[in-house]
Design an enzyme around this catalytic site. Sequence first.
Site, PDB file in Angstrom:
ATOM      1  N   GLU A  29     -23.103  55.121 -10.665  1.00  0.00           N
ATOM      2  CA  GLU A  29     -23.841  54.541 -11.794  1.00  0.00           C
ATOM      3  C   GLU A  29     -24.508  55.555 -12.723  1.00  0.00           C
ATOM      4  O   GLU A  29     -25.703  55.481 -12.991  1.00  0.00           O
ATOM      5  CB  GLU A  29     -24.882  53.536 -11.277  1.00  0.00           C
ATOM      6  CG  GLU A  29     -24.264  52.445 -10.414  1.00  0.00           C
ATOM      7  CD  GLU A  29     -25.284  51.491  -9.798  1.00  0.00           C
ATOM      8  OE1 GLU A  29     -26.492  51.714  -9.973  1.00  0.00           O
ATOM      9  OE2 GLU A  29     -24.870  50.521  -9.129  1.00  0.00           O
TER      10      GLU A  29
ATOM     11  N   GLU B 266     -16.927  46.879  -4.682  1.00  0.00           N
ATOM     12  CA  GLU B 266     -18.077  46.052  -4.258  1.00  0.00           C
ATOM     13  C   GLU B 266     -17.891  44.642  -4.799  1.00  0.00           C
ATOM     14  O   GLU B 266     -18.739  44.128  -5.516  1.00  0.00           O
ATOM     15  CB  GLU B 266     -19.396  46.643  -4.772  1.00  0.00           C
ATOM     16  CG  GLU B 266     -19.613  48.091  -4.373  1.00  0.00           C
ATOM     17  CD  GLU B 266     -20.947  48.667  -4.840  1.00  0.00           C
ATOM     18  OE1 GLU B 266     -21.847  47.906  -5.239  1.00  0.00           O
ATOM     19  OE2 GLU B 266     -21.071  49.903  -4.812  1.00  0.00           O
TER      20      GLU B 266
HETATM   21  C1  XIL Z   1     -27.272  46.535  -2.742  1.00  0.00           C
HETATM   22  C2  XIL Z   1     -27.336  45.967  -1.326  1.00  0.00           C
HETATM   23  O1  XIL Z   1     -26.314  45.015  -1.174  1.00  0.00           O
HETATM   24  C3  XIL Z   1     -28.685  45.367  -1.035  1.00  0.00           C
HETATM   25  O2  XIL Z   1     -28.793  44.987   0.335  1.00  0.00           O
HETATM   26  C4  XIL Z   1     -29.801  46.353  -1.385  1.00  0.00           C
HETATM   27  O3  XIL Z   1     -31.062  45.730  -1.231  1.00  0.00           O
HETATM   28  C5  XIL Z   1     -29.656  46.850  -2.792  1.00  0.00           C
HETATM   29  O4  XIL Z   1     -28.361  47.399  -2.975  1.00  0.00           O
HETATM   30  N1  XIL Z   1     -24.526  48.606  -6.510  1.00  0.00           N
HETATM   31  C6  XIL Z   1     -24.377  49.399  -5.404  1.00  0.00           C
HETATM   32  C7  XIL Z   1     -24.789  48.882  -4.080  1.00  0.00           C
HETATM   33  O5  XIL Z   1     -23.803  50.498  -5.506  1.00  0.00           O
HETATM   34  O6  XIL Z   1     -25.235  49.895  -3.229  1.00  0.00           O
HETATM   35  C8  XIL Z   1     -25.842  47.797  -4.207  1.00  0.00           C
HETATM   36  O7  XIL Z   1     -26.076  47.241  -2.908  1.00  0.00           O
HETATM   37  C9  XIL Z   1     -25.408  46.735  -5.189  1.00  0.00           C
HETATM   38  C10 XIL Z   1     -25.177  47.334  -6.551  1.00  0.00           C
END
Ligand code: XIL
Length: 376
Positions: free
Chosen positions: A163, A268
Amino acid sequence: MKPHFLNSLAALLAIAAMTSCNGTNGSQPTQPLKSALEGKFLIGTAMNTAQIEGTDAVGLGIITTQFNSVVAENCMKTEKIHPEEGVYAFDLADRFVDFGEAHGMFIVGHALVWHSQLPAWFTVDAQGNEVTRDVLIARMKDHIFTLMERYKGRVHGWDVVNEAFEDDGSFRQSPFYRIIGEEYIQMAFEFAAQADPGAELYYNDFSTAAPGKREAIVSLVQNLQAAGVRIDAVGMQGHITMDFPTPEAFEKSLLAFAAQGVDVMITELDLSVLPSVTRSADIGARVRYDSELDPYTQGLPEAAAKKWESRLESFFDVFIRNSDKISRVTLWGISDKDSWRNDFPMLGRTDYALLYDRNDQPKPIVEWIVKRATQK
Ligand code: XIL
């Protein structure tokens, strides 16, 4: 590491739970996702703490039967694994890697350099003042080397930088950018390539279908390549909503990244069915609870479920059509009840974002993917 019989028990419990269900969800796929998708791309999931600790037997049964790649949802993030200077907490991450290895999974490390879930100490000195450029570079280097050397040859690929851009393509004003400058990205990839030359190295981001971000990532890949710095893949996070992005815009980015000679991975994936509050998946974005934006607390009406299914089908259609360019598709969890989307960007909503429902039953999309992937 969890004894092997517990995993078999998990699989049995999972099957028992699945066969006790009726309704539209719950039919087991005619073959596991991972075998249906063989030769196309890896199919992965994020693992949460209960799964890594071995207490979610049903979830573990699904992971081991359906998936062939895993990533830790939280335990390898800096605030968890490196909570204080010089203090590393490897316990959960070790168990995660042991699990992945015991099941022959493609293991992904997430995430080395990221502004979120970054502990405060990382960017300040003992007096609380922001550290100098040299100190932050040294900390970043130590962090990357310590993690990658520990899991050398066992973690197969890493989200090196997560990011780094805003949706318009400008650099995110993260502490790394502000203190080091845009070179921090190249440095991170150089350190990572030195720390484990055998591991794949990824740039990972959300909203990658946004034109500005698409262009920024293409330029980043080109700049790294021109400087002789290795980058193996672009990760498109895929935290999508019912109205953003279009499958066409997503595909356009996928093709633009692949055209740079790198792999593309969907890293994701989840699809929120709720009224969208923000397009961003920046975990810092928070909105106050509003029950009007939480319409499905008593269950998802069939019409909404159908819309969700057909939207996810159109994305999987893009993935399967472009499977020669995609090395992995990873879901951000197994069951709706555990999805972070229930709490993002608004705490306490009831979302239906993943492939398995709140009772850990497969949704119709699972068999749809199997059919689509295996049709002649
Ligand atoms: C999220 C997790 O799913 C949650 O449990 C945590 O509280 C916050 O982070 N982008 C990413 C992930 O790269 O690591 C994030 O995961 C969601 C957005």
